[in-house]
Design a protein around this motif. Structure first.
Motif, PDB file in Angstrom:
ATOM      1  N   GLY A 131      -4.397   5.809  -2.330  1.00 41.74           N
ATOM      2  CA  GLY A 131      -3.683   4.912  -3.225  1.00 41.74           C
ATOM      3  C   GLY A 131      -4.610   4.383  -4.294  1.00 41.74           C
ATOM      4  O   GLY A 131      -5.824   4.536  -4.213  1.00 41.74           O
ATOM      5  N   ALA A 132      -4.009   3.737  -5.301  1.00 44.38           N
ATOM      6  CA  ALA A 132      -4.794   3.235  -6.425  1.00 44.38           C
ATOM      7  C   ALA A 132      -5.480   1.924  -6.038  1.00 44.38           C
ATOM      8  O   ALA A 132      -5.302   1.417  -4.942  1.00 44.38           O
ATOM      9  CB  ALA A 132      -3.887   3.026  -7.622  1.00 44.38           C
ATOM     10  N   ASN A 133      -6.263   1.413  -6.979  1.00 41.10           N
ATOM     11  CA  ASN A 133      -6.895   0.108  -6.769  1.00 41.10           C
ATOM     12  C   ASN A 133      -5.851  -0.947  -6.496  1.00 41.10           C
ATOM     13  O   ASN A 133      -4.821  -0.991  -7.155  1.00 41.10           O
ATOM     14  CB  ASN A 133      -7.657  -0.319  -8.028  1.00 41.10           C
ATOM     15  N   GLY A 134      -6.130  -1.800  -5.530  1.00 38.74           N
ATOM     16  CA  GLY A 134      -5.248  -2.937  -5.299  1.00 38.74           C
ATOM     17  C   GLY A 134      -3.973  -2.601  -4.564  1.00 38.74           C
ATOM     18  O   GLY A 134      -3.083  -3.425  -4.455  1.00 38.74           O
ATOM     19  N   LEU A 162      -9.685   7.155  10.625  1.00 37.75           N
ATOM     20  CA  LEU A 162      -8.742   6.655   9.628  1.00 37.75           C
ATOM     21  C   LEU A 162      -9.540   6.428   8.360  1.00 37.75           C
ATOM     22  O   LEU A 162     -10.501   5.666   8.341  1.00 37.75           O
ATOM     23  CB  LEU A 162      -8.095   5.346  10.106  1.00 37.75           C
ATOM     24  N   LEU A 163      -9.146   7.165   7.307  1.00 36.00           N
ATOM     25  CA  LEU A 163      -9.982   7.263   6.128  1.00 36.00           C
ATOM     26  C   LEU A 163      -9.256   6.698   4.914  1.00 36.00           C
ATOM     27  O   LEU A 163      -8.162   7.126   4.592  1.00 36.00           O
ATOM     28  CB  LEU A 163     -10.281   8.750   5.921  1.00 36.00           C
ATOM     29  N   VAL A 164      -9.884   5.728   4.271  1.00 36.45           N
ATOM     30  CA  VAL A 164      -9.310   5.199   3.038  1.00 36.45           C
ATOM     31  C   VAL A 164     -10.061   5.820   1.870  1.00 36.45           C
ATOM     32  O   VAL A 164     -11.287   5.865   1.882  1.00 36.45           O
ATOM     33  CB  VAL A 164      -9.440   3.668   3.007  1.00 36.45           C
ATOM     34  N   GLU A 165      -9.359   6.352   0.893  1.00 43.44           N
ATOM     35  CA  GLU A 165     -10.038   7.003  -0.225  1.00 43.44           C
ATOM     36  C   GLU A 165      -9.300   6.835  -1.545  1.00 43.44           C
ATOM     37  O   GLU A 165      -8.083   6.705  -1.585  1.00 43.44           O
ATOM     38  CB  GLU A 165     -10.189   8.514   0.052  1.00 43.44           C
ATOM     39  N   ILE A 219       0.356   7.618   1.435  1.00 44.53           N
ATOM     40  CA  ILE A 219       0.041   7.148   0.094  1.00 44.53           C
ATOM     41  C   ILE A 219       0.640   5.759  -0.077  1.00 44.53           C
ATOM     42  O   ILE A 219       1.819   5.532   0.207  1.00 44.53           O
ATOM     43  CB  ILE A 219       0.581   8.117  -0.973  1.00 44.53           C
ATOM     44  N   MET A 220      -0.220   4.843  -0.489  1.00 47.90           N
ATOM     45  CA  MET A 220       0.218   3.449  -0.596  1.00 47.90           C
ATOM     46  C   MET A 220       0.341   3.036  -2.044  1.00 47.90           C
ATOM     47  O   MET A 220      -0.406   3.467  -2.905  1.00 47.90           O
ATOM     48  CB  MET A 220      -0.839   2.526   0.027  1.00 47.90           C
ATOM     49  N   GLU A 221       1.315   2.177  -2.279  1.00 51.39           N
ATOM     50  CA  GLU A 221       1.392   1.501  -3.565  1.00 51.39           C
ATOM     51  C   GLU A 221       1.932   0.107  -3.323  1.00 51.39           C
ATOM     52  O   GLU A 221       2.882  -0.067  -2.558  1.00 51.39           O
ATOM     53  CB  GLU A 221       2.306   2.272  -4.517  1.00 51.39           C
ATOM     54  N   VAL A 280       4.414   4.665   0.357  1.00 52.91           N
ATOM     55  CA  VAL A 280       5.498   5.225  -0.442  1.00 52.91           C
ATOM     56  C   VAL A 280       5.727   6.697  -0.148  1.00 52.91           C
ATOM     57  O   VAL A 280       6.801   7.225  -0.410  1.00 52.91           O
ATOM     58  CB  VAL A 280       5.251   5.035  -1.953  1.00 52.91           C
ATOM     59  N   LEU A 281       4.705   7.342   0.391  1.00 56.22           N
ATOM     60  CA  LEU A 281       4.855   8.761   0.701  1.00 56.22           C
ATOM     61  C   LEU A 281       3.990   9.062   1.899  1.00 56.22           C
ATOM     62  O   LEU A 281       2.934   8.453   2.073  1.00 56.22           O
ATOM     63  CB  LEU A 281       4.324   9.603  -0.462  1.00 56.22           C
ATOM     64  N   GLU A 282       4.407   9.999   2.721  1.00 47.95           N
ATOM     65  CA  GLU A 282       3.525  10.423   3.786  1.00 47.95           C
ATOM     66  C   GLU A 282       3.804  11.867   4.113  1.00 47.95           C
ATOM     67  O   GLU A 282       4.864  12.393   3.751  1.00 47.95           O
ATOM     68  CB  GLU A 282       3.737   9.557   5.034  1.00 47.95           C
ATOM     69  N   GLY A 283       2.864  12.503   4.762  1.00 46.70           N
ATOM     70  CA  GLY A 283       3.104  13.880   5.134  1.00 46.70           C
ATOM     71  C   GLY A 283       1.814  14.625   5.394  1.00 46.70           C
ATOM     72  O   GLY A 283       0.727  14.050   5.317  1.00 46.70           O
TER      73      GLY A 283
END
Lengths: 263, 310
Positions: free
Chosen positions: A35-38, A194-197, A212-214, A219-222
């Motif tokens: 996901g993006a910043n923030g 568990l990896l944040v990138e 994928i986070m927003e 908002v999306l996963e797979g």
């Protein structure tokens, strides 16, 4: 192994950062959180590891279940003893301690009799650290510090290792190397990751599953391959567009509309 | 040098040694807390005060035993146990609510704490000095140094050597603790980066309680020895702690080696300046030396610089 169900995190009693986030981590897999910043990626990790408290954050709703037991809002020390270890963003090595002392600090919660054995394992994965074992960590290069940060995690023998942006501030070659080792640790030690990138490309290359986070939500996963096919992911996270086509402002507006719809 | 001058030099140096050992202990208590928590503990003198008074009270209560050796031993153990508890209590009641708050708030709280402790000690034991009922360090007869041609012989009390020995043993144990033990390393790790230390499963509360207890014990031992040197406990004990501030600034706020060398350096400066220049210079001289040193080494002699990678 770990599941977050609809968790909500509030900082300073007013700032709502996670708005009903859910995700699952299966035993033995690498799960990427992109996901993006923030977007709330780091907050998600901290809500699991208990490091929210010192920042005045709190899980106010939902639950975090680890191996069948709820662990939200526990002390970080308890969580580490339960087998979850967070490698914090920005490496955060103990600058004035030597490499070896850093590793000992990493193994703080474990029996110090097996210390040498585990240090051996760390030096196996990161031979650079062996050469530098008596150096003060503050003077290591960025790549070496990242190795040390991961090495510290290995010392604690966690069952779930959480990595917060291991690629931060490293040269592409180094990033490649670090991710290969993460993959190896996952396979050889059976350690769940568990990896944040932000670097979606490389994270997807080693992950078994991705979220994928927003704006504080998933908002999306797979599976990585499915995500790679997704047009939005290609455009917004992997930076792949139709070659040669021009972007117009209308596309951006379209993206914003779509984002609203997604969240 | 005439024989008299040689004896004077010896006397001044000897005084400086015992003063230095005391300053080292006091400075060490400050350094411990600064190292682990980045806080300058303005209640350090009050920990010494408590140590002295608890020792005094225990010596009185323990009079039921016959042997003075046993009484002193039990009193010292009692002081260590009590000050450990006080360290834990201070962490629990005063500092824990401040975890994660700015350092300056914590420093202000230690100033408040010092006033509170002074008031409590005053309430319990009053303001008048009280002589210790039993000597903590046995009073051996002084050695006598005679030089031919000197007008008077020089008498040196062996207490100084015992104080020195106690200081060295304590310092040695602490150094070993910081280098070798898991909790010692955890303390240094916490000093470096609290949040990262928490992420390793290090309990900051435990580390803080440990730090404050260790510092309180060190300060209390210093307080006891000052009570011995000054023949009794009084509210003045805590004033000695002010003399430790130039020591830690000179040595570097976070360096144990700095505390040791700084302690003796300041003690020698005090002793020689009062002996050779004028007794009134004694209080100012350390600060003059301090200013000169800080011009050359702004972090103190052994202070840690913030590491900047290039």
């Amino acid at each position: 192994m770990l599941s977050l169900n609809n968790i909500e995190v509030i900082y300073n009693d007013v700032i709502l950062v996670l708005k009903g986030l859910s995700l699952q981590v299966e035993q033995g897999t690498i799960v990427a959180l992109l996901g993006a910043n923030g977007a709330g990626k780091s907050t998600t990790l901290k809500s699991i590891s208990g490091l929210l408290r010192p920042e005045n954050g709190e899980v106010t709703d939902g639950e975090i279940i680890y191996e069948g037991k709820p662990i939200q809002n526990r002390e970080p020390a308890e969580i580490v003893r339960a087998g979850i270890f967070q490698v914090m963003e920005g490496r955060r090595v103990f600058e004035h301690l030597t490499v070896e002392e850093n590793l000992r600090a990493g193994g703080y919660t474990t029996n110090s009799k097996q210390h040498a054995e585990r240090a051996e394992l760390v030096y196996n994965y990161f031979p650079r650290l062996l050469e530098r074992r008596n150096h003060v960590a503050g003077f290591l290069s960025g790549g070496e510090q990242q190795m040390l940060a991961i090495g510290r995690a290995l010392m604690a023998q966690p069952r779930l290792m959480m990595l917060d942006e291991p690629s931060l501030g490293l040269a592409p070659m180094l990033v490649q190397g670090i991710f290969e080792i993460i993959k190896r640790i996952n396979q050889e030690q059976g350690m769940t990751v568990l990896l944040v990138e932000q670097n979606a490309n490389i994270a997807l290359s080693i992950a078994d599953y991705a979220y994928i986070m927003e704006n504080g939500r998933v908002v999306l996963e797979g599976k990585p391959n499915d995500l790679r096919q997704n047009a939005d992911v290609r455009e917004f996270y992997l930076g792949l567009t139709e070659v040669g086509s021009r972007k117009s402002y209308r596309d951006v507006k379209h993206y914003k509309r779509r984002k609203r719809w997604l969240s | 040098m005439s024989p008299d001058e040689i004896l004077k030099f010896l006397r001044l140096s000897y005084t400086a040694l015992s003063d230095g050992a005391l300053l080292v202990l006091i400075a060490l208590a400050l350094v411990l807390i600064y190292k682990a928590t980045d806080v300058i503990n303005f209640a350090n003198g009050e920990f010494m005060l408590i140590g002295g008074y608890i020792g005094y009270q225990l010596l009185i209560w323990l009079q039921v035993f016959e042997s003075p050796g046993l009484i002193v031993l039990l009193a010292i153990i009692g002081v260590v146990v009590m000050t450990t508890l006080i360290g834990v209590l201070v962490e629990r009641l005063v500092l824990r609510p401040l975890i994660g708050e700015p350092i300056i708030s914590v420093i202000m709280v230690t100033i408040g704490l010092s006033n509170v402790i002074q008031a409590i000690v005053g309430l319990i034991w009053g303001k008048n000095p009280r002589p210790l009922p039993i000597d903590i360090i046995p009073r051996f007869s002084p050695f006598r140094i005679e030089l031919e041609g000197a007008r008077r012989p020089l008498n040196l009390l062996p207490d100084t050597l015992i104080i020195l020995a106690v200081a060295f043993v304590l310092v040695g144990l602490l150094l070993l603790f910081f280098r070798r033990s898991k909790h010692g390393i955890a303390m240094r790790a916490t000093a470096d980066d609290q949040q990262a230390a928490m992420s390793m499963g290090i309990s900051i509360r435990f580390i803080f309680a440990l730090t404050w207890s260790l510092a309180a014990i060190t300060a209390a031992v210093a307080g006891l020895m000052i009570a011995h040197v000054t023949n009794g406990v009084s509210g003045d004990i805590h004033n000695v702690s002010l003399r430790a501030f130039p020591v830690i600034i000179l040595g570097g706020l976070d360096s144990i080696a700095g505390a040791i060398i700084g302690g003796f350096a300041i003690a020698f400066v005090e002793s020689f300046s009062s002996g050779y220049i004028d007794p009134s210079v004694k209080t100012v001289a350390p600060y003059i030396v301090l200013l000169i040193v800080l011009m050359v080494k702004p972090y103190g002699l052994f202070g840690q610089k913030r590491i900047e990678r290039v």
